[in-house]
Each structure stands twice: as structure tokens, then as C-alpha cells.
Design an enzyme around this catalytic site. Structure first.
Site, PDB file in Angstrom:
ATOM      1  N   GLU A  25       0.620  -1.089  -0.109  1.00 48.09           N
ATOM      2  CA  GLU A  25      -0.033   0.029   0.228  1.00 48.09           C
ATOM      3  C   GLU A  25       0.532   1.166  -0.369  1.00 48.09           C
ATOM      4  O   GLU A  25       2.074   1.502   0.285  1.00 48.09           O
ATOM      5  CB  GLU A  25      -0.374  -0.082   1.342  1.00 48.09           C
ATOM      6  CG  GLU A  25      -1.912   1.320   1.858  1.00 48.09           C
ATOM      7  CD  GLU A  25      -2.774   1.261   2.472  1.00 48.09           C
ATOM      8  OE1 GLU A  25      -3.376   1.909   2.907  1.00 48.09           O
ATOM      9  OE2 GLU A  25      -1.819   0.753   3.814  1.00 48.09           O
ATOM     10  N   ASN A  84      -7.001   6.113  -2.161  1.00 43.48           N
ATOM     11  CA  ASN A  84      -5.834   5.173  -1.495  1.00 43.48           C
ATOM     12  C   ASN A  84      -6.057   3.954  -2.556  1.00 43.48           C
ATOM     13  O   ASN A  84      -7.498   2.712  -2.124  1.00 43.48           O
ATOM     14  CB  ASN A  84      -6.036   4.380  -0.463  1.00 43.48           C
ATOM     15  CG  ASN A  84      -4.700   3.366   0.104  1.00 43.48           C
ATOM     16  OD1 ASN A  84      -4.092   2.941  -0.192  1.00 43.48           O
ATOM     17  ND2 ASN A  84      -4.824   3.687   1.701  1.00 43.48           N
ATOM     18  N   LYS A 108      -9.938   1.503  -2.312  1.00 42.92           N
ATOM     19  CA  LYS A 108     -10.046   0.887  -0.351  1.00 42.92           C
ATOM     20  C   LYS A 108     -11.636   1.724   0.351  1.00 42.92           C
ATOM     21  O   LYS A 108     -11.366   2.664   0.093  1.00 42.92           O
ATOM     22  CB  LYS A 108      -8.884   1.611   0.362  1.00 42.92           C
ATOM     23  CG  LYS A 108      -8.463   0.937   2.010  1.00 42.92           C
ATOM     24  CD  LYS A 108      -7.515   1.070   2.244  1.00 42.92           C
ATOM     25  CE  LYS A 108      -7.202   1.138   3.990  1.00 42.92           C
ATOM     26  NZ  LYS A 108      -6.125   1.439   4.781  1.00 42.92           N
ATOM     27  N   GLU A 167      -6.224   8.661   7.883  1.00 42.75           N
ATOM     28  CA  GLU A 167      -6.397   8.002   6.302  1.00 42.75           C
ATOM     29  C   GLU A 167      -7.931   8.970   6.494  1.00 42.75           C
ATOM     30  O   GLU A 167      -7.944   9.141   4.905  1.00 42.75           O
ATOM     31  CB  GLU A 167      -6.376   6.574   6.359  1.00 42.75           C
ATOM     32  CG  GLU A 167      -5.583   6.130   6.709  1.00 42.75           C
ATOM     33  CD  GLU A 167      -5.390   4.430   5.707  1.00 42.75           C
ATOM     34  OE1 GLU A 167      -6.107   4.264   4.895  1.00 42.75           O
ATOM     35  OE2 GLU A 167      -4.907   3.839   6.328  1.00 42.75           O
ATOM     36  N   CYS A 225      -4.323  -2.729   3.095  1.00 43.90           N
ATOM     37  CA  CYS A 225      -4.162  -2.691   4.585  1.00 43.90           C
ATOM     38  C   CYS A 225      -5.757  -3.344   5.376  1.00 43.90           C
ATOM     39  O   CYS A 225      -5.897  -4.550   5.660  1.00 43.90           O
ATOM     40  CB  CYS A 225      -3.970  -1.538   4.988  1.00 43.90           C
ATOM     41  SG  CYS A 225      -2.916  -1.304   6.719  1.00 43.90           S
ATOM     42  N   ASN A 269       0.588  -1.072   4.559  1.00 44.26           N
ATOM     43  CA  ASN A 269       1.442  -0.773   5.965  1.00 44.26           C
ATOM     44  C   ASN A 269       0.428  -0.388   7.666  1.00 44.26           C
ATOM     45  O   ASN A 269      -0.454   0.141   7.909  1.00 44.26           O
ATOM     46  CB  ASN A 269       1.472   1.276   6.105  1.00 44.26           C
ATOM     47  CG  ASN A 269       2.033   1.299   4.798  1.00 44.26           C
ATOM     48  OD1 ASN A 269       3.261   1.620   5.065  1.00 44.26           O
ATOM     49  ND2 ASN A 269       2.113   1.144   3.957  1.00 44.26           N
TER      50      ASN A 269
END
Length: 307
Positions: A47, A110, A127, A145, A171, A196
Site C-alpha cells: 500500500e 487509497n 480502499k 487516513e 491494509c 502499512n
């Protein structure tokens, strides 16, 4: 005739904020070359593989924020990775921060793209499970995020990759059973994941010894319960002062770890995935045709009525 897909997981060590795109792409190309030399047919990168994990900082300036994003893929700095894939005849899945202006409004996602062994775009995932918050909180590991990314709007698509059905995830998605269920219902045989993850959480120090266990647990369960191969690539090591967990791995549809990294650096692991093993596992417990027909789920929902 037996079916196989040789999968490479390309873990990266830390990518510091001071690193240029050119330097980072050099590293990714080197990893892809190592994967191709090991006869891999597809590789998965972490990611946000092109930059440091910037949601650990509170930023206000749009120009500063958008420096971490890609407005076009491939772009001028990333094109070499796509050209390397075509030359080496190996495809890849790459996580990055996407800047989308197609609707006339700036949107940030993302994102992970799937690219074929000809270096051409196959499909995109944005994501769905966005963790963290929008503001830093005392006593909590800073993870913002939701400050920088919108919820993905593409669902959980499954793509054809050289005759193999491949799904993507990023993730926090890997911790949720819905991810594997949706991809499994879509016919996925392989799920490629980039992540991550901090080694420790300030808000839960007593659980520190379980971080790697909880990293692998949902992926192994997802692989087993949905009879898919899972290949997960981490960013690892001390990145801009935060220790990232690593633990990149390849998991069989039996739930077993088929391969795992041994370092917190740039590392490649490769496994020849037996796709016929999926059918064997489904015969044992998870016959989708018998137990997971979408019409059955709709019927159950209709009978249950409104919540």
C-alpha cells in the site's frame, strides 16, 4: 490440466519522506526484476508503495498533501515500472495515493491498480475500509487516513489476469471478513493485498505482543474460509520514526503460510500457487455453489424484513 500461478510478494523497507519518486521507483523496478528472475508471473507491492505513509502527519496545505498523490498512472516518474513489467513479462499490483479530477471535483483515494505482463492497465480498486480519524488524538497512534482519503467507490471487483480471477485489497480491508466474502462471491482465486501497519499502538500497549499474530490471523482465516490464495506485501522497518510491522506472506487456501519474509528490508518471496487446491478445499467445507448462492442471501434478507 493442472493450473498454477507463480506469485511474488515484493516487500519494501521504509520509504522516507525525503526519498524522491525516482529513487523509490528504482527500488520497485529492482524488486520486480528479482521477482521475474524467480519466474514469478505476477507481483504485489505494498500500500502507498511510492511514498512514506503520510497519514501519520496533520497537514493543511493542499499542495503539500497532493505531493504524495498520483494524478495519472502511469505518470512521468512511474512509467519505468510499467515498461519494466512489459520487458520482463511480469504483471503487478501497486498501491498508491490517487488524485482523481475526472468529475470536475478533486477526489483522493487509497488505490491499488492491477497491471498485466504487457505493462497495460487491467483494473483498479479503491480502499473501502478507511481506518483512523481526521484529527490527531492524545494517547492514540496518529493515523489520519480519513483526513486524506474518501471511501472507495468501486466495490470489490474481480479481474481476469491471464486466465486467473484476481481480487485486490488494501491494509485495513484485510481485517474484515466482508472483503474476502465479496471477492470470493465474485469468483476470486487469488487476492493481492498491500499494507502499512505500525508495529505498536499507543492506545493498546498490552496487545503489542499480538501485532504479528493479528496481522496474519484474518488473512489466514479469509484464505481458508473463502478458499483463495492470499499474497500480502508490507512496507516494513523504521519509516520517518514509526516502526512498521512487515510480515509479508503468501497464504494457501488451506489457511497455511506458504511463504513469509525474514527481514524488514526490501525482500522478495515467491511461491508457485496450485490453483487446483482451491477446488479440493471447497469440496471439504466451502462449496460456494451449494452454500453461497447470491439468490439464497437475497431470500434470507427478504424474509428477515427491515431492521
Amino acid at each position: 490440466m493442472a493450473r498454477h500461478l507463480t506469485i511474488a510478494v515484493c516487500q519494501t523497507g521504509p520509504i522516507q519522506r525525503s526519498a524522491t519518486r525516482a529513487e523509490t521507483v528504482d527500488r520497485l523496478v529492482a524488486l520486480l526484476e528479482r521477482a521475474a528472475a524467480a519466474k514469478a508471473e505476477v507481483a504485489v507491492f505494498p500500500e502507498m508503495a511510492l511514498t512514506s505513509f503520510f497519514p501519520r502527519w496533520e497537514m493543511e496545505d493542499d499542495a503539500e498533501i497532493e505531493a504524495f498523490f498520483e494524478e495519472a498512472m502511469p505518470g512521468q516518474e512511474t512509467r519505468r515500472l510499467y515498461e519494466a513489467a512489459a520487458a520482463l513479462k511480469i504483471g503487478f499490483a501497486l498501491g498508491y495515493s490517487e488524485l482523481d479530477r475526472s468529475s470536475g471535483k478533486t477526489r483522493r483515494y487509497n488505490t491499488m491498480d492491477l497491471v498485466g505482463p504487457d505493462g497495460k492497465f487491467i483494473g483498479r480498486y479503491r480502499k473501502m475500509h478507511i481506518p483512523g480519524g481526521t484529527e490527531a488524538s492524545a494517547g492514540t497512534t496518529t493515523h489520519l487516513e480519513r483526513r486524506y482519503f474518501e471511501l472507495g467507490d468501486l466495490g470489490f471487483p474481480v479481474f481476469d489476469y491471464c486466465g486467473v480471477r484476481v481480487g485486490l485489497a488494501l491494509c485495513n480491508d484485510r481485517r474484515w471478513p466482508e472483503t474476502y466474502r465479496m471477492l470470493g462471491l465474485g469468483g476470486a482465486e487469488v487476492v493481492l493485498i498491500g499494507y502499512n501497519t505500525p508495529l505498536l499502538l499507543d492506545e493498546a500497549p498490552s496487545l503489542g505482543h499480538l501485532r504479528m499474530f493479528h496481522n496474519h490471523l484474518p488473512m489466514q482465516a479469509g484464505a481458508y474460509q473463502n478458499t483463495v490464495w492470499v499474497a500480502a506485501a508490507a512496507k516494513a522497518g523504521n519509516e520517518d520514526g514509526q516502526q512498521l510491522i512487515g510480515g509479508s506472506c503468501i497464504i494457501a487456501p488451506t489457511g497455511e503460510l506458504a511463504a513469509q519474509v525474514t527481514s524488514l528490508d526490501d525482500e522478495v518471496i515467491v511461491h508457485r500457487a496450485d490453483l487446483d487446491l482451491i477446488a479440493v478445499c471447497r469440496k471439504v467445507n466451502f462449496d460456494f455453489e451449494l452454500y453461497r448462492r447470491p439468490d439464497q442471501y437475497r431470500l434470507i434478507a427478504e424474509r428477515a424484513g427491515p431492521l
